[in-house]
Motif scaffolding. Structure first.
Motif, PDB file in Angstrom:
ATOM      1  N   TYR A 163      -9.471   0.334  -2.641  1.00 32.56           N
ATOM      2  CA  TYR A 163      -8.390   0.664  -1.723  1.00 32.56           C
ATOM      3  C   TYR A 163      -8.805   0.300  -0.298  1.00 32.56           C
ATOM      4  N   LEU A 218       0.828  -1.199   0.000  1.00 33.52           N
ATOM      5  CA  LEU A 218       0.000   0.000   0.000  1.00 33.52           C
ATOM      6  C   LEU A 218       0.870   1.260   0.000  1.00 33.52           C
ATOM      7  N   HIS A 219       0.363   2.325  -0.629  1.00 39.11           N
ATOM      8  CA  HIS A 219       1.075   3.599  -0.597  1.00 39.11           C
ATOM      9  C   HIS A 219       1.334   4.048   0.838  1.00 39.11           C
ATOM     10  N   SER A 220       0.368   3.832   1.715  1.00 40.30           N
ATOM     11  CA  SER A 220       0.454   4.385   3.069  1.00 40.30           C
ATOM     12  C   SER A 220       1.482   3.700   3.951  1.00 40.30           C
ATOM     13  N   THR A 255      -2.794  12.879   0.205  1.00 37.44           N
ATOM     14  CA  THR A 255      -3.740  13.764  -0.471  1.00 37.44           C
ATOM     15  C   THR A 255      -5.035  13.891   0.330  1.00 37.44           C
ATOM     16  N   GLN A 270       3.834  -0.238  -5.632  1.00 37.02           N
ATOM     17  CA  GLN A 270       2.802   0.330  -4.770  1.00 37.02           C
ATOM     18  C   GLN A 270       1.457   0.304  -5.485  1.00 37.02           C
ATOM     19  N   THR A 327     -10.311   7.243  -0.187  1.00 39.01           N
ATOM     20  CA  THR A 327      -9.622   6.652  -1.333  1.00 39.01           C
ATOM     21  C   THR A 327     -10.626   6.022  -2.285  1.00 39.01           C
ATOM     22  N   SER A 384      -5.980   8.581  -4.330  1.00 42.40           N
ATOM     23  CA  SER A 384      -5.244   7.315  -4.270  1.00 42.40           C
ATOM     24  C   SER A 384      -4.323   7.179  -3.079  1.00 42.40           C
ATOM     25  N   ASP A 385      -4.138   8.232  -2.275  1.00 36.40           N
ATOM     26  CA  ASP A 385      -3.237   8.084  -1.135  1.00 36.40           C
ATOM     27  C   ASP A 385      -3.690   8.964   0.015  1.00 36.40           C
ATOM     28  N   GLY A 393      -3.243  -0.053  -4.656  1.00 33.82           N
ATOM     29  CA  GLY A 393      -4.334  -0.160  -3.712  1.00 33.82           C
ATOM     30  C   GLY A 393      -4.478  -1.582  -3.225  1.00 33.82           C
ATOM     31  N   SER A 396       3.352   8.601   7.257  1.00 33.57           N
ATOM     32  CA  SER A 396       3.370   9.195   5.924  1.00 33.57           C
ATOM     33  C   SER A 396       2.764  10.592   5.915  1.00 33.57           C
TER      34      SER A 396
END
Length: 308
Positions: free
Chosen positions: A198, A98-100, A226, A126, A194, A222-223, A128, A246
């Motif tokens: 996700y 995951l991005h997070s 944001t 990376q 998200t 998507s993250d 979802g 993050s």
């Protein structure tokens, strides 16, 4: 049956939907349908019962799938064994996540692991939650780090960490002064979250269903960086991890811990139970599980300080 046929057939058998399988395989639906028709003609039997674009494995298909799945796993294991033989001092771990968790968890795991296994290389991707799960199931990733726990079958799972969840609100929001909150108290708010597929979106949907609340979605992205930025700008509220490395330093949203039952996010490691892991993959997986156990033990050893 070629390795390509094994790949597309097992994917189609697991998804049982021409459109979804075509998207994952990056081919057109007519192309995939023709490939299936040729295979069935060669075998002399139908492998699926058709219900529009939906498919269901029949008795012939289930037998063929079990053999195809084992054959694919053996071929993948053979390829990894040859790679290890050609370069025994250097393995490769294909990790999707995951991005997070890219800001702290993944770098920390890899750095700690490579202190004892410095020659192991990593390829990182990376995505979802659905994308991470799909990569592990289709074999394009060896391991995935995802949240919440996927519902798909055929996956191993080990929890790595658990995060408390909070409602993020703009600093001047009417709820900003509360110390704890239930999601139902924000029923009239517009939510930032998200995209579908996700992990945090699934968590919001599940918490909303438990609170008999259908959140009104103002923005999707998507993250979580944001998401929190949009909240800070006053464009809505959001569900986010309370402790999120993050999140950028500096001014941001007010985080109010959620009091709802189950208001936690469990991040875990997944892998395909059908795959035979290379030594490097098995080593990193075992290390991550031991690392998580150590983190949990450290957390239990920290004395609780009561506040007046």
């Amino acid at each position: 049956m070629t390795s390509d046929e094994l790949h597309w057939f097992t994917t189609l058998a697991e998804l049982e939907h021409v459109g979804a399988a075509a998207d994952r395989l990056h081919v057109s639906q007519p192309t995939l349908s023709r490939m299936l028709a040729r295979l069935e003609r060669r075998l002399g039997v139908r492998l699926f019962d058709r219900h529009g674009k939906r498919l269901a494995l029949n008795d012939f298909g289930r037998v063929y799938y079990e053999h195809a799945r084992r054959a694919r796993a053996e071929l993948e294991a053979a390829g990894r064994a040859l790679a290890d033989l050609a370069n025994p001092a250097r393995g490769v771990v294909r990790l999707s996540f995951l991005h997070s968790v890219g800001a702290r968890l993944v770098p920390q795991l890899i750095a700690d692991f490579r202190r004892g296994s410095g020659r192991v290389a990593f390829t990182l991707d990376q995505n979802g939650a659905e994308g991470v799960t799909g990569s592990v199931l289709d074999g394009s990733a060896d391991l995935g780090i995802v949240s919440p726990r996927p519902a798909e079958s055929g996956l191993g799972w080990r929890a790595l960490l658990r995060q408390r969840l909070a409602l993020a609100v703009p600093p001047d929001h009417r709820l900003a002064g509360q110390r704890r909150i239930r999601l139902a108290e924000a029923a009239d708010a517009e939510f930032i979250t998200t995209h579908p597929g996700y992990g945090m979106r699934r968590i919001l949907d599940d918490l909303g269903a438990a609170a008999d609340l259908r959140p009104r979605i103002a923005f999707e992205c998507s993250d979580l960086v944001t998401v929190t930025g949009l909240v800070t700008a006053g464009l809505g509220v959001a569900i986010v991890p309370l402790e999120d490395p993050s999140r950028p330093a500096g001014p941001g949203p007010v985080l109010i811990p959620l009091a709802d039952p189950g208001a936690t996010r469990t991040v875990g490691l997944i892998w395909s139970v059908a795959a035979v892991p290379a030594d490097a993959v098995r080593g990193f997986r075992d290390f991550a599980v031991e690392w998580a156990a150590g983190q949990a033990a450290d957390a239990r050893s920290v004395p609780h300080v009561s506040r007046p």
